[in-house]
Each structure stands twice: as C-alpha cells, then as structure tokens.
Design a protein around this motif. Structure first.
Motif, mmCIF file in Angstrom:
data_model
loop_
_atom_site.group_PDB
_atom_site.id
_atom_site.type_symbol
_atom_site.label_atom_id
_atom_site.label_comp_id
_atom_site.label_asym_id
_atom_site.label_seq_id
_atom_site.Cartn_x
_atom_site.Cartn_y
_atom_site.Cartn_z
ATOM 1 N N TRP A 116 0.986 -0.869 0.117
ATOM 2 C CA TRP A 116 -0.091 0.094 0.098
ATOM 3 C C TRP A 116 1.015 1.369 0.120
ATOM 4 C CZ3 TRP A 116 0.670 3.335 3.817
ATOM 5 C CH2 TRP A 116 0.882 3.311 4.576
ATOM 6 N N ALA A 117 2.297 1.001 0.548
ATOM 7 C CA ALA A 117 2.884 2.685 0.490
ATOM 8 C C ALA A 117 3.538 2.568 -0.516
ATOM 9 C CB ALA A 117 4.423 2.317 1.780
ATOM 10 N N LEU A 118 3.983 1.366 -1.365
ATOM 11 C CA LEU A 118 4.303 1.697 -2.726
ATOM 12 C C LEU A 118 3.380 2.406 -3.683
ATOM 13 C CD1 LEU A 118 6.499 -2.023 -2.940
ATOM 14 C CD2 LEU A 118 7.303 0.433 -2.771
ATOM 15 N N PHE A 119 2.045 1.596 -3.238
ATOM 16 C CA PHE A 119 1.254 1.686 -4.373
ATOM 17 C C PHE A 119 0.719 3.644 -3.953
ATOM 18 C CE2 PHE A 119 -1.316 -1.530 -4.759
ATOM 19 C CZ PHE A 119 -0.500 -1.504 -6.037
ATOM 20 N N ALA A 120 0.769 3.982 -3.229
ATOM 21 C CA ALA A 120 0.688 5.426 -2.524
ATOM 22 C C ALA A 120 1.389 6.734 -2.732
ATOM 23 C CB ALA A 120 1.034 5.528 -1.123
ATOM 24 N N ALA A 121 2.960 6.020 -2.740
ATOM 25 C CA ALA A 121 4.252 6.972 -3.791
ATOM 26 C C ALA A 121 4.282 6.743 -5.265
ATOM 27 C CB ALA A 121 5.293 6.189 -3.086
ATOM 28 N N ALA A 122 3.464 5.695 -5.449
ATOM 29 C CA ALA A 122 3.564 5.735 -7.481
ATOM 30 C C ALA A 122 2.501 6.126 -7.664
ATOM 31 C CB ALA A 122 3.290 3.970 -7.242
ATOM 32 N N VAL A 123 1.594 7.236 -6.979
ATOM 33 C CA VAL A 123 0.292 7.979 -8.174
ATOM 34 C C VAL A 123 0.913 9.222 -7.948
ATOM 35 C CG1 VAL A 123 -1.200 8.939 -7.176
ATOM 36 C CG2 VAL A 123 -1.772 7.290 -6.283
ATOM 37 N N PRO A 124 1.801 9.626 -7.024
ATOM 38 C CA PRO A 124 2.159 11.175 -7.394
ATOM 39 C C PRO A 124 3.339 10.873 -8.163
ATOM 40 C CG PRO A 124 3.115 10.630 -4.839
ATOM 41 C CD PRO A 124 1.533 9.090 -5.317
ATOM 42 N N SER A 125 3.955 10.197 -8.584
ATOM 43 C CA SER A 125 5.205 9.688 -9.002
ATOM 44 C C SER A 125 4.445 9.542 -11.026
ATOM 45 C CB SER A 125 5.702 8.123 -9.118
ATOM 46 O OG SER A 125 6.221 8.285 -7.717
ATOM 47 N N GLY A 126 3.539 9.034 -11.348
ATOM 48 C CA GLY A 126 3.141 9.322 -12.245
ATOM 49 C C GLY A 126 2.592 10.561 -12.246
ATOM 50 N N ALA A 127 1.853 10.773 -11.246
ATOM 51 C CA ALA A 127 1.103 12.565 -11.982
ATOM 52 C C ALA A 127 1.652 13.389 -11.890
ATOM 53 C CB ALA A 127 -0.604 12.543 -10.231
ATOM 54 N N SER A 128 3.060 13.575 -11.707
ATOM 55 C CA SER A 128 4.077 14.465 -11.827
ATOM 56 C C SER A 128 4.873 14.588 -12.838
ATOM 57 C CB SER A 128 5.011 14.487 -10.579
ATOM 58 O OG SER A 128 5.535 13.489 -10.216
ATOM 59 N N VAL A 129 4.747 13.157 -13.707
ATOM 60 C CA VAL A 129 5.607 13.330 -14.900
ATOM 61 C C VAL A 129 5.453 14.201 -15.054
ATOM 62 C CG1 VAL A 129 5.655 12.102 -17.244
ATOM 63 C CG2 VAL A 129 5.324 10.363 -14.833
ATOM 64 N N PRO A 130 6.792 14.869 -16.027
ATOM 65 C CA PRO A 130 6.461 16.435 -16.690
ATOM 66 C C PRO A 130 5.946 16.202 -17.983
ATOM 67 C CG PRO A 130 9.400 15.790 -16.117
ATOM 68 C CD PRO A 130 8.297 14.658 -15.329
ATOM 69 N N GLN A 131 5.377 16.470 -18.476
ATOM 70 C CA GLN A 131 4.376 16.444 -20.151
ATOM 71 C C GLN A 131 5.622 17.130 -21.413
ATOM 72 O OE1 GLN A 131 2.339 14.191 -20.443
ATOM 73 N NE2 GLN A 131 2.528 13.883 -18.577
ATOM 74 N N ILE A 132 7.017 17.090 -20.985
ATOM 75 C CA ILE A 132 7.928 17.278 -21.991
ATOM 76 C C ILE A 132 7.225 17.339 -23.961
ATOM 77 C CG2 ILE A 132 10.188 17.533 -22.783
ATOM 78 C CD1 ILE A 132 9.525 18.651 -20.351
ATOM 79 N N GLY A 133 6.848 15.961 -23.792
ATOM 80 C CA GLY A 133 6.119 15.592 -25.529
ATOM 81 C C GLY A 133 5.227 16.866 -25.623
ATOM 82 N N PRO A 134 4.255 16.994 -25.098
ATOM 83 C CA PRO A 134 3.247 17.866 -25.112
ATOM 84 C C PRO A 134 3.748 19.427 -25.485
ATOM 85 C CG PRO A 134 2.160 16.262 -23.954
ATOM 86 C CD PRO A 134 4.012 15.982 -24.495
ATOM 87 N N MET A 135 4.340 19.133 -24.747
ATOM 88 C CA MET A 135 4.883 20.814 -24.779
ATOM 89 C C MET A 135 5.793 21.286 -25.390
ATOM 90 S SD MET A 135 5.580 21.666 -20.604
ATOM 91 C CE MET A 135 4.596 21.879 -19.025
ATOM 92 N N VAL A 136 6.832 20.885 -25.786
ATOM 93 C CA VAL A 136 7.378 20.462 -27.498
ATOM 94 C C VAL A 136 6.320 21.042 -28.522
ATOM 95 C CG1 VAL A 136 8.991 19.501 -28.983
ATOM 96 C CG2 VAL A 136 9.633 19.271 -26.683
ATOM 97 N N ARG A 137 5.337 19.843 -28.716
ATOM 98 C CA ARG A 137 4.376 20.247 -29.705
ATOM 99 C C ARG A 137 4.304 21.673 -29.909
ATOM 100 N NH1 ARG A 137 4.370 14.432 -28.667
ATOM 101 N NH2 ARG A 137 4.552 12.978 -30.621
ATOM 102 N N ALA A 138 3.249 21.431 -28.856
ATOM 103 C CA ALA A 138 2.979 22.934 -28.496
ATOM 104 C C ALA A 138 3.071 23.883 -28.762
ATOM 105 C CB ALA A 138 2.364 22.946 -26.634
ATOM 106 N N ARG A 139 4.874 24.371 -28.875
ATOM 107 C CA ARG A 139 6.118 25.294 -28.818
ATOM 108 C C ARG A 139 6.584 24.978 -31.498
ATOM 109 N NH1 ARG A 139 9.832 26.762 -24.847
ATOM 110 N NH2 ARG A 139 8.926 26.396 -22.773
ATOM 111 N N TRP A 140 6.419 24.244 -31.313
ATOM 112 C CA TRP A 140 6.202 23.474 -33.078
ATOM 113 C C TRP A 140 5.036 24.312 -33.607
ATOM 114 C CZ3 TRP A 140 10.203 23.263 -34.652
ATOM 115 C CH2 TRP A 140 11.023 22.274 -35.120
ATOM 116 N N ALA A 141 3.584 24.158 -33.035
ATOM 117 C CA ALA A 141 2.575 25.203 -33.303
ATOM 118 C C ALA A 141 2.088 25.953 -33.163
ATOM 119 C CB ALA A 141 0.889 23.887 -32.619
#
Length: 427
Positions: A116-141
């Motif tokens: 349960w502790a691993l699950f609890a830490a996994a949630v913010p680990s996934g939620a905070s993944v920086p969306q660099i790919g979409p941000m680069v695409r937005a800059r191209w657009a």
C-alpha cells in the motif's frame, strides 16, 4: 511567433532540414530531448527495482500500472494549467515534485515497505511526470501555425518519442543490472530534474498562455476536451496504446515460451524500428490527401496488420509482423497530432496534446493488464488479441465519428485592405 505562410510556401516540399532551421528550435529541442528520456525509463525502472525487492513480477507490474494510470489521469490537467499559466509555471514545481516522489518510491522499495505504501508513492510519481513531449509539440504549433511544416514537425516528434522509447529502457536496464537495482530510478529522477529545469528556462519559445490571451479582442480560453474532435482522437489513441502495451507483454511471454528470453529485445526493437522508419518517411512526404483521410486509412492498415499478430508462431514471422505493425503506427499517430493544430485553439493545444499522450498511456496500462492475464491463462498468442481488439474498437469510432474531425474554418486576416487566405488541405 507564428510563421507567415503564402501560397508559394504551401507548395514547397516540407523537409527536416527546413524544419530544424526554424529560429529558436534548438533552444528547446535539446533540453526537451534530455527531459523526455525519463518518460520511457520510469515504468521499467519501477519493475526492475520492485521485482528485485519483492521477488514478484506481479507486484512490480501492479506498482508500475498505478503509475501509468495516474499519469494518464493527471497529464491533461497539467496541460490545461500550462495553457492557462504558461509551461514554465507548471514545469518548475512539477519536476521538483516528480524528483521527490520518485525518490520516496525508491526509498520505500529498498526498505521493503508494504504494497500500500508503494502504491501511495506511485500515484504522485505518475501524476507529476512532466509532459515535455506535448509541450514541445505546442511550441512547434505556435511557431509554425498555418505552415505545411506542421506535419513534418509532428513526424519529427513521433520519431523522437520512438527513439526515446528505444534508448530509455536500455539505459534504465543497464543501470539497474550493472550498477544497482535502484540506479534506473535515480537516473530517471535526476534527468527529469536537470532536463526539466533547462527546458523551463527557455521562456522565449514557450507559446502564449491564457493570462496573455485573455486580453480584449483575444479568443476566450476553452477546454480541449470540449472539442468533439479531440474526444474522437483520444479514443483512437487508446487503441494505439493497446498496441504498445499488448506488444510489450505478449512479446515477452512469447520469448519465454520458446525458451529464448533474449529474443524479446530483438522483436521489440524491430517493432520500434518500423515505427521510427515510418515516422521519418511521413515527415518527408508532401501529402496531397487531407489529414482526416490519412488518419482513417492509416488506422485501417494498423488494425488489419494487428489482426495477423496472433497467427505468428515463429521468431522470424513475428519479427516481420512486428516491423509492419510499427510501420503502420507512425502514420496514425503523427496524423492525429497534426489534426490537433487545426481542431483546437492555440490557448488549449498543450492540454489537447496531453489528452492524447494520456490516452496512449491509459490504453497501454489497460493492455498490459489484460494481455498479461490472457498470456498467463492461454499463452502469448492470446495476448496478441489485445492490440486487435483495441485498434478495431478505435477504428469503428473513427469511422462513425469522422465528421467530428473537420478542422476549424480558416479565417481571413485583413491588413491594410488586403485579404490573406491561409491554405488548408481538403479531404
């Protein structure tokens, strides 16, 4: 600053050389490439560390799946905030939160913490993944709005993503097996922090955000998901995610069944290579057909080739089919991203790109779970039915709702009494 496109520009053959000469492009491409590597390292790093500490692939897969689902659910919210407050404002706290949460997950795994502790830490680990790919695409657009190079930019980003998914897992595996089981996640957190901060520092190339566009005379900010075409594309990208997830699990299971686990790397490499090669080709072609037609044709080809995977019973045949499936993914993926530029206002593009990226991650997480259960119960052949099911359902949705993928009417900008028509491709 958006480029000005004339009728002469529209007929020029788009190319990668021309794309990469876009002023200011390299200032965000290089740090963006470093910052997006962790996206492909996180899942495999979690699997290798948690399996090492618990001895269970099932537990490791469950923790990784929680991370993937969390990222899929929170990525669009990150994109929405970036559109409203600017990419820099979202990235600075985001990369700090991600580095901290991944470090916590690593420490808990090494300390043999309960599930349960691993699950609890996994949630913010996934939620905070920086969306660099979409941000680069937005800059191209933002910089190429109305330009025929937009399709080339989408292809370039697809190839970059595929290269990331080839290099990232190899790097994470080498670190985990050759240095320490936790080294993969430590490197992931470090690259996210350094690359993300360097990318955020490129303020001059980030697109205008909601607080700037809310001035008098600017269009009102809308949610990307309120655009019907984005919802249709999200369903299509769920199907693409089912291919990635189903292939990962089923190829691994197939390699183990034939007593040659090492074949998995070769088979998945052929699949990824097909995607990269097709991505390069798509960006180099001056298309006459409109993006909506290309998307439906490309997705039809993807579904038909995915239908053949479960018939393969040899390494050679499966390798060839995997290569062909990879060749069919890139056109559908790239065209979907290209459509966003014409479907969504500039004030919501980052959010739209993250909805599509999140849909791929969600489809992949679901496919990993279902394909794993099918492979455990019925063998690897059954696992290959997941890409078929996912792409078939998405194709039916695309065909039935294809009218939702019509681009916004091209406006006419009037300056000093002269009209300027922005050229658009017509299906």
């Amino acid at each position: 600053m958006a480029s000005t496109v004339t009728s002469d520009d529209a007929v020029k053959r788009p190319g990668y050389g021309q794309l990469l000469r876009t002023p200011g492009a390299w200032t965000y491409l290089l740090p963006g490439f470093a910052a997006r590597q962790p996206f492909a390292m996180l899942t495999i790093g979690i699997v290798l560390l948690v399996q090492h500490t618990t001895g269970s692939y099932g537990t490791a897969g469950a923790v990784a799946a929680v991370t993937g689902v969390s990222m899929a659910l929170f990525a669009p919210q990150s994109g929405k905030l970036a559109d409203r407050f600017g990419q820099r404002a979202v990235l600075l706290p985001g990369v700090l939160a991600h580095a901290a949460s991944v470090s916590l997950l690593t420490a808990l795994a090494l300390a043999d913490a309960p599930l349960w502790a691993l699950f609890a830490a996994a949630v913010p680990s996934g939620a905070s993944v920086p969306q660099i790919g979409p941000m680069v695409r937005a800059r191209w657009a933002a910089r190429l709005e109305g330009s025929p190079l937009m399709s080339t930019a989408a292809a370039f980003e697809s190839v970059t993503d595929e290269f990331t998914f080839v290099v990232g897992p190899v790097l994470a595996t080498a670190l985990c097996t050759g240095v320490h089981p936790a080294a993969g996640l430590v490197a992931e957190a470090g690259l996210t922090l350094v690359g993300g901060l360097l990318f955020a520092a490129q303020k001059r190339t980030q697109p205008a955000h909601g607080t700037h566009s809310s001035q008098a005379g600017s269009p009102a900010r809308v949610s990307a998901l309120s655009v019907p075409g984005v919802r249709v594309l999200a369903v299509a990208f769920l199907g693409i995610g089912s291919v990635f997830g189903g292939m990962q699990v089923s190829l691994t299971a197939f390699s183990e069944e034939i007593g040659n686990p090492g074949a998995n790397g070769l088979l998945y490499g052929l699949f990824a290579a097909g995607n990269m090669l097709a991505g390069v080709a798509v960006g180099a072609i001056a298309w006459k057909a409109g993006p909506r037609r290309r998307l439906i044709v490309g997705y039809t080809a993807l579904t038909l080739t995915a239908a053949l995977l479960w018939t393969a019973h040899s390494v050679v045949l499966l390798g060839l089919l995997g290569l062909v499936v990879g060749l069919c993914i890139a056109p559908a993926l790239i065209t979907g991203y290209t459509l966003v530029e014409s479907l969504v206002p500039a004030t919501a593009r980052t959010e739209a790109f993250t909805w599509l990226t999140g849909a791929v991650a969600l489809g992949q997480a679901a496919a990993v779970t279902v394909a794993g259960q099918l492979a455990d119960t019925y063998g690897s052949t059954a696992g290959f039915l997941v890409p078929l099911g996912g792409t078939a359902l998405a194709l039916v949705t695309l065909v039935a709702l294809r009218s939702r993928l019509v681009a916004r009417p091209a406006g006419r900008t009037v300056a000093r009494g002269m009209g300027h028509r922005v050229p658009v491709a017509v299906d």
